[in-house]
Design a protein around this motif. Structure first.
Motif, PDB file in Angstrom:
ATOM      1  N   GLN A  30     -39.131  60.757  25.443  1.00  0.00           N
ATOM      2  CA  GLN A  30     -38.159  60.127  26.344  1.00  0.00           C
ATOM      3  C   GLN A  30     -38.840  59.661  27.632  1.00  0.00           C
ATOM      4  OE1 GLN A  30     -35.052  62.987  26.928  1.00  0.00           O
ATOM      5  NE2 GLN A  30     -34.122  62.628  24.925  1.00  0.00           N
ATOM      6  N   ASN A  31     -39.728  60.488  28.162  1.00  0.00           N
ATOM      7  CA  ASN A  31     -40.433  60.126  29.391  1.00  0.00           C
ATOM      8  C   ASN A  31     -41.320  58.902  29.170  1.00  0.00           C
ATOM      9  OD1 ASN A  31     -39.282  62.128  30.931  1.00  0.00           O
ATOM     10  ND2 ASN A  31     -40.964  63.563  30.627  1.00  0.00           N
ATOM     11  N   ARG A  32     -42.009  58.873  28.040  1.00  0.00           N
ATOM     12  CA  ARG A  32     -42.854  57.712  27.735  1.00  0.00           C
ATOM     13  C   ARG A  32     -42.010  56.447  27.625  1.00  0.00           C
ATOM     14  NH1 ARG A  32     -46.599  59.969  22.911  1.00  0.00           N
ATOM     15  NH2 ARG A  32     -47.811  61.448  24.116  1.00  0.00           N
ATOM     16  N   THR A  33     -40.873  56.575  26.945  1.00  0.00           N
ATOM     17  CA  THR A  33     -39.980  55.426  26.786  1.00  0.00           C
ATOM     18  C   THR A  33     -39.500  54.942  28.148  1.00  0.00           C
ATOM     19  OG1 THR A  33     -39.263  56.249  24.635  1.00  0.00           O
ATOM     20  CG2 THR A  33     -37.839  54.627  25.701  1.00  0.00           C
ATOM     21  N   ARG A  34     -39.088  55.872  29.002  1.00  0.00           N
ATOM     22  CA  ARG A  34     -38.615  55.513  30.340  1.00  0.00           C
ATOM     23  C   ARG A  34     -39.746  54.865  31.145  1.00  0.00           C
ATOM     24  NH1 ARG A  34     -37.070  60.323  32.162  1.00  0.00           N
ATOM     25  NH2 ARG A  34     -35.098  60.174  31.069  1.00  0.00           N
ATOM     26  N   GLU A  35     -40.937  55.430  31.047  1.00  0.00           N
ATOM     27  CA  GLU A  35     -42.075  54.855  31.761  1.00  0.00           C
ATOM     28  C   GLU A  35     -42.372  53.436  31.284  1.00  0.00           C
ATOM     29  OE1 GLU A  35     -45.495  57.384  31.549  1.00  0.00           O
ATOM     30  OE2 GLU A  35     -44.446  59.066  32.482  1.00  0.00           O
ATOM     31  N   LEU A  89     -39.776  51.157  32.742  1.00  0.00           N
ATOM     32  CA  LEU A  89     -40.045  50.942  34.162  1.00  0.00           C
ATOM     33  C   LEU A  89     -41.243  50.018  34.351  1.00  0.00           C
ATOM     34  CD1 LEU A  89     -39.422  54.521  35.586  1.00  0.00           C
ATOM     35  CD2 LEU A  89     -37.930  52.515  35.765  1.00  0.00           C
ATOM     36  N   MET A  90     -42.250  50.140  33.503  1.00  0.00           N
ATOM     37  CA  MET A  90     -43.406  49.252  33.589  1.00  0.00           C
ATOM     38  C   MET A  90     -42.992  47.811  33.325  1.00  0.00           C
ATOM     39  SD  MET A  90     -46.329  51.616  31.770  1.00  0.00           S
ATOM     40  CE  MET A  90     -47.411  50.261  31.441  1.00  0.00           C
ATOM     41  N   GLN A  91     -42.117  47.620  32.333  1.00  0.00           N
ATOM     42  CA  GLN A  91     -41.641  46.275  32.024  1.00  0.00           C
ATOM     43  C   GLN A  91     -40.858  45.700  33.203  1.00  0.00           C
ATOM     44  OE1 GLN A  91     -42.316  44.337  29.448  1.00  0.00           O
ATOM     45  NE2 GLN A  91     -43.637  45.900  28.583  1.00  0.00           N
ATOM     46  N   GLU A  92     -40.008  46.525  33.826  1.00  0.00           N
ATOM     47  CA  GLU A  92     -39.241  46.067  34.982  1.00  0.00           C
ATOM     48  C   GLU A  92     -40.174  45.716  36.140  1.00  0.00           C
ATOM     49  OE1 GLU A  92     -36.274  48.927  36.047  1.00  0.00           O
ATOM     50  OE2 GLU A  92     -35.350  48.873  34.060  1.00  0.00           O
ATOM     51  N   THR A  93     -41.167  46.539  36.373  1.00  0.00           N
ATOM     52  CA  THR A  93     -42.120  46.292  37.449  1.00  0.00           C
ATOM     53  C   THR A  93     -42.886  45.001  37.191  1.00  0.00           C
ATOM     54  OG1 THR A  93     -42.342  48.667  37.824  1.00  0.00           O
ATOM     55  CG2 THR A  93     -44.075  47.264  38.711  1.00  0.00           C
ATOM     56  N   LEU A  94     -43.297  44.802  35.963  1.00  0.00           N
ATOM     57  CA  LEU A  94     -44.010  43.579  35.602  1.00  0.00           C
ATOM     58  C   LEU A  94     -43.117  42.355  35.799  1.00  0.00           C
ATOM     59  CD1 LEU A  94     -46.591  42.358  34.464  1.00  0.00           C
ATOM     60  CD2 LEU A  94     -45.649  42.688  32.184  1.00  0.00           C
ATOM     61  N   ALA A  95     -41.862  42.464  35.392  1.00  0.00           N
ATOM     62  CA  ALA A  95     -40.923  41.349  35.562  1.00  0.00           C
ATOM     63  C   ALA A  95     -40.729  41.042  37.045  1.00  0.00           C
ATOM     64  CB  ALA A  95     -39.586  41.681  34.907  1.00  0.00           C
ATOM     65  N   ARG A  96     -40.606  42.079  37.874  1.00  0.00           N
ATOM     66  CA  ARG A  96     -40.457  41.865  39.314  1.00  0.00           C
ATOM     67  C   ARG A  96     -41.699  41.185  39.897  1.00  0.00           C
ATOM     68  NH1 ARG A  96     -38.768  47.257  39.554  1.00  0.00           N
ATOM     69  NH2 ARG A  96     -36.527  47.382  39.339  1.00  0.00           N
ATOM     70  N   ALA A  97     -42.869  41.621  39.457  1.00  0.00           N
ATOM     71  CA  ALA A  97     -44.109  41.033  39.956  1.00  0.00           C
ATOM     72  C   ALA A  97     -44.192  39.552  39.577  1.00  0.00           C
ATOM     73  CB  ALA A  97     -45.320  41.785  39.402  1.00  0.00           C
TER      74      ALA A  97
END
Length: 80
Positions: A20-25, A28-36
């Protein structure tokens, strides 16, 4: 529950939490990349707008210089 079964259940829970933590991470990485990417595109758009403003100002300045030269020429002709 026996101690071995209890340990197995805890290990399964720990494994599930890890997944679950890996999935959440990853999310979050995808969201961070999209924001960047969005920030980069906004920055590029702003940079382009600034460049367009500079180009427009340069065109207007050249136009004003040509008008000034025409006015000088007209005055010089009128004085002759």
């Amino acid at each position: 529950m026996t101690p071995a079964a209890d340990q197995t259940a805890r290990a399964d829970q720990a494994k599930e939490l890890l997944i679950q933590n890996r999935t959440r991470e990853m999310q979050l990485m995808q969201e961070t990349l999209a924001r960047a990417h969005m920030q980069e595109r906004l920055h590029e758009a702003e940079h382009q707008r600034v460049g367009e403003r500079v180009a427009r100002a340069a065109r207007l300045m050249r136009k004003a210089e040509r008008a000034s030269l025409r006015a000088r020429k007209a005055i010089a002709l009128a004085v002759m």
